[in-house]
Design a protein around this motif. Structure first.
Motif, mmCIF file in Angstrom:
data_model
loop_
_atom_site.group_PDB
_atom_site.id
_atom_site.type_symbol
_atom_site.label_atom_id
_atom_site.label_comp_id
_atom_site.label_asym_id
_atom_site.label_seq_id
_atom_site.Cartn_x
_atom_site.Cartn_y
_atom_site.Cartn_z
ATOM 1 N N ILE A 157 -10.684 31.642 38.104
ATOM 2 C CA ILE A 157 -9.488 32.660 37.690
ATOM 3 C C ILE A 157 -8.351 31.343 37.049
ATOM 4 O O ILE A 157 -7.753 30.671 37.448
ATOM 5 N N LEU A 158 -7.784 32.604 36.141
ATOM 6 C CA LEU A 158 -6.495 30.843 35.097
ATOM 7 C C LEU A 158 -5.502 32.385 35.748
ATOM 8 O O LEU A 158 -5.307 33.418 35.578
ATOM 9 N N VAL A 159 -4.566 31.807 36.040
ATOM 10 C CA VAL A 159 -2.802 31.888 36.055
ATOM 11 C C VAL A 159 -1.962 32.139 35.494
ATOM 12 O O VAL A 159 -1.391 31.041 35.668
ATOM 13 N N PRO A 160 -1.233 33.026 34.733
ATOM 14 C CA PRO A 160 -0.370 32.594 34.372
ATOM 15 C C PRO A 160 0.687 32.164 34.651
ATOM 16 O O PRO A 160 1.413 32.585 35.808
ATOM 17 N N ASN A 161 1.993 31.278 33.407
ATOM 18 C CA ASN A 161 3.252 31.190 34.449
ATOM 19 C C ASN A 161 4.279 32.301 35.002
ATOM 20 O O ASN A 161 5.084 32.055 35.988
ATOM 21 N N SER A 162 4.049 33.298 34.477
ATOM 22 C CA SER A 162 4.843 34.396 34.641
ATOM 23 C C SER A 162 4.073 35.735 35.732
ATOM 24 O O SER A 162 3.043 35.880 34.559
ATOM 25 N N SER A 163 4.104 36.067 36.287
ATOM 26 C CA SER A 163 3.555 36.992 37.332
ATOM 27 C C SER A 163 3.718 38.609 36.453
ATOM 28 O O SER A 163 3.250 39.713 37.080
ATOM 29 N N GLU A 164 5.086 38.836 35.124
ATOM 30 C CA GLU A 164 5.920 39.904 35.020
ATOM 31 C C GLU A 164 4.907 40.750 33.807
ATOM 32 O O GLU A 164 5.083 40.509 32.784
ATOM 33 N N SER A 165 3.329 40.649 33.799
ATOM 34 C CA SER A 165 2.368 40.506 32.492
ATOM 35 C C SER A 165 2.561 41.726 32.343
ATOM 36 O O SER A 165 2.809 42.026 30.718
ATOM 37 N N THR A 166 2.892 42.894 32.949
ATOM 38 C CA THR A 166 2.953 44.012 32.275
ATOM 39 C C THR A 166 4.984 44.069 31.249
ATOM 40 O O THR A 166 4.326 44.965 29.362
ATOM 41 N N ALA A 167 5.687 43.743 31.664
ATOM 42 C CA ALA A 167 6.948 43.623 30.550
ATOM 43 C C ALA A 167 6.756 43.372 29.785
ATOM 44 O O ALA A 167 7.273 43.127 28.652
ATOM 45 N N ILE A 168 6.136 41.439 29.966
ATOM 46 C CA ILE A 168 5.672 40.919 28.697
ATOM 47 C C ILE A 168 5.181 41.174 27.559
ATOM 48 O O ILE A 168 5.394 41.467 26.613
ATOM 49 N N GLY A 169 3.281 42.208 27.907
ATOM 50 C CA GLY A 169 2.824 42.891 27.356
ATOM 51 C C GLY A 169 3.784 43.824 26.370
ATOM 52 O O GLY A 169 2.831 43.912 24.862
ATOM 53 N N ALA A 170 4.735 44.573 27.210
ATOM 54 C CA ALA A 170 5.837 45.278 26.307
ATOM 55 C C ALA A 170 6.391 44.438 25.101
ATOM 56 O O ALA A 170 6.640 44.840 23.848
ATOM 57 N N CYS A 171 7.267 43.271 25.559
ATOM 58 C CA CYS A 171 7.571 42.262 24.498
ATOM 59 C C CYS A 171 6.703 41.993 23.917
ATOM 60 O O CYS A 171 6.787 42.437 22.610
#
Length: 487
Positions: free
Chosen positions: A415-429
């Motif tokens: 399991i890999l955990v990215p540095n930010s949990s805001e994946s949905t908003a970052i995906g929008a960016c």
């Protein structure tokens, strides 16, 4: 600078990032869900719109010194919402959310019909009470006058965009989650519309996820590019780093989901998974589960109101792997993938005198992961089998190393955990960057999503979990007739 706006079920969140993907500011405004009966789960669309405008103004104020550097504002939204509006754009109903299950009997009946199977095969959306298709069929049966008189039926992002830009548009991604949209030909699906008895003019105009808008209605947003964006599920994969073919991302927040990125659309012959559109070269295949962190909220409020969630987790760590045979079926809110059964219920099996409160805590945590594992198993059976032995994990559950390790052990994958949990908003960016030509291929964004934690599976724990999971799978099948009999 880019701003991603995520219109979620419980709140709207705006996240600003720089062109390296580093989060600069976060703003969030919550709003309630109204439940006049257990099956009704609704929200006030005007309250959500006002919260969206407020969160945008707040984050623009946070970035006042960099306002001239803001390249775009891009949107994500929760799937499957529906509301009726009149010719002036005023709501005739509350917003019916994905969690609303009033159409469960209609969905169950349609799912067993050949027409239901054909609609799934062409739209990629499960025939389930969550879908706008089934919500509209419920209106046809119980509020036929409203179905006939409403000017349009739209979701929450469509309402926000109408208020901002004066147009009724829906991105291909959210459209692909309605059960009304041909995911192969990217247009409204006539068989679905004929079943409901409506024409295309009752729906918004579908547009690519990279479509760009500007508003004259709000001076504070003038000269800013607004990207229509996509659904929260598709963007969560982007923002988590599961960008290339066969990469998998999972999320546990209020609910949960596991999704695999694919370069082509795919529908499962057994109708267990969804297929949603991101752009012409990217889809996500997978399934959402109804019962994620909301089950922990129930557990605490019902049995341990004075105990913190942290203490619940700490107690669970003292219990052996597998909860000494105690198995939890977490279907308190019915279930979506892979069983798509709104009548399913929660169950504890195997209770013995040796089981303490902490055993129940651990069994609940294990049961939630088992539900996701039952969806992930499908990936190994379908054509587009996963090509990478790891899973990208985001959402509130990643705050607990214990719970993430449990997932690694149950899935028997890293399991890999990215540095930010805001994946949905970052995906929008990231989608905004592609819309503006800042990146040409999705994989160019991979370096903007660094991994901060890795969890390796424990083979011995996996073996114990698989014994319990075998019981978990059989338990639902054994009790399914009783769940439906009680209805």
């Amino acid at each position: 600078m880019y701003i991603g706006v995520d219109i979620g079920t419980s709140s709207v969140k705006a996240v600003s990032i720089d062109n390296r993907g580093v989060v600069q500011n976060i703003r969030q405004i919550p709003y309630p869900i109204f439940s006049s009966s257990p099956d009704f789960q609704e929200q006030d669309p005007e309250e959500i719109f006002n919260a969206t405008v407020k969160v945008l103004k707040d984050i623009l104020a946070d970035n006042q010194g960099n306002k001239n550097q803001i390249k775009a504002i891009s949107f994500s939204a929760a799937m499957h919402s529906l509301m009726a509006i009149d010719a002036a754009g005023k709501p005739l109903t509350l917003l019916i959310t994905w969690a609303d299950s009033r159409a469960k009997q209609i969905a169950d009946n349609l799912r067993e019909m050949d027409l239901g199977k054909q609609i799934y095969r062409q739209t990629g959306t499960a025939v389930h009470a969550m879908s706008p298709l089934c919500k509209l069929l419920w209106l046809k049966e119980y509020q036929a006058e409203l179905l006939a008189e409403a000017h349009k039926f739209i979701g929450i992002k469509e309402y926000v965009f109408f208020k901002l830009f004066g147009e009724y548009v829906i991105d291909f991604s959210l459209a692909s989650a309605t059960g009304l949209f041909d995911v192969f030909n990217l247009k409204w699906y006539k068989d679905s519309l004929q079943l409901i008895g409506i024409e295309e003019n009752k729906l918004s105009t579908p547009v690519p996820t990279t479509a760009i808008f500007q508003t004259k209605k709000f001076p504070e947003f003038a000269n800013i590019n607004f990207i229509i964006g996509a659904s929260d599920g598709c963007l969560a994969n982007l923002g988590a780093g599961a960008i290339e073919e066969g990469q998998i991302a999972t999320t546990i927040g209020t609910s949960g989901a596991i999704r695999m990125t694919s370069s082509q659309s795919f529908v499962d012959e057994q109708m267990r998974t969804f297929c949603y559109y991101t752009d012409d070269n990217q889809y996500v295949i997978g399934g959402a589960v109804n019962n994620g962190g909301i089950i922990l909220q129930w557990l605490r409020e019902a049995f341990s109101p004075d105990e913190s969630v942290e203490n619940i987790f700490q107690s669970a760590t003292n219990i052996p792997t597998g909860s000494e045979g105690l198995v939890f079926l977490p279907y308190l809110l019915g279930e979506r993938a892979p069983i798509w059964d709104s009548s399913a219920k929660g169950v504890f099996l195997g209770i013995g005198k040796n089981h303490t409160q902490a055993h129940f805590y651990r069994a609940v945590l294990e049961g939630i992961i088992f539900a996701l594992y039952s969806v992930g198993k499908v990936f190994k059976e379908i054509q587009s089998a996963p090509k990478e032995p790891c899973i990208y994990a985001t959402g509130g559950f990643t705050k607990s190393d214990f719970w993430v390790q449990m997932m690694a052990d149950i899935f028997n994958q890293k399991i890999l955990v990215p540095n930010s949990s805001e994946s949905t908003a970052i995906g929008a960016c990231i989608l905004a960057m592609k819309a503006l030509g800042e990146i040409n291929e999705w994989k160019e964004a991979q370096e903007m999503i660094p991994i901060t934690k890795e969890f390796l599976p424990n083979e011995a724990n996996h073996a114990v979990y698989m014994k319990n999971f075998s019981v978990f799978e059989k338990l639902y099948l054994a009790l399914k007739p009783l769940f439906h009999h009680n209805n």
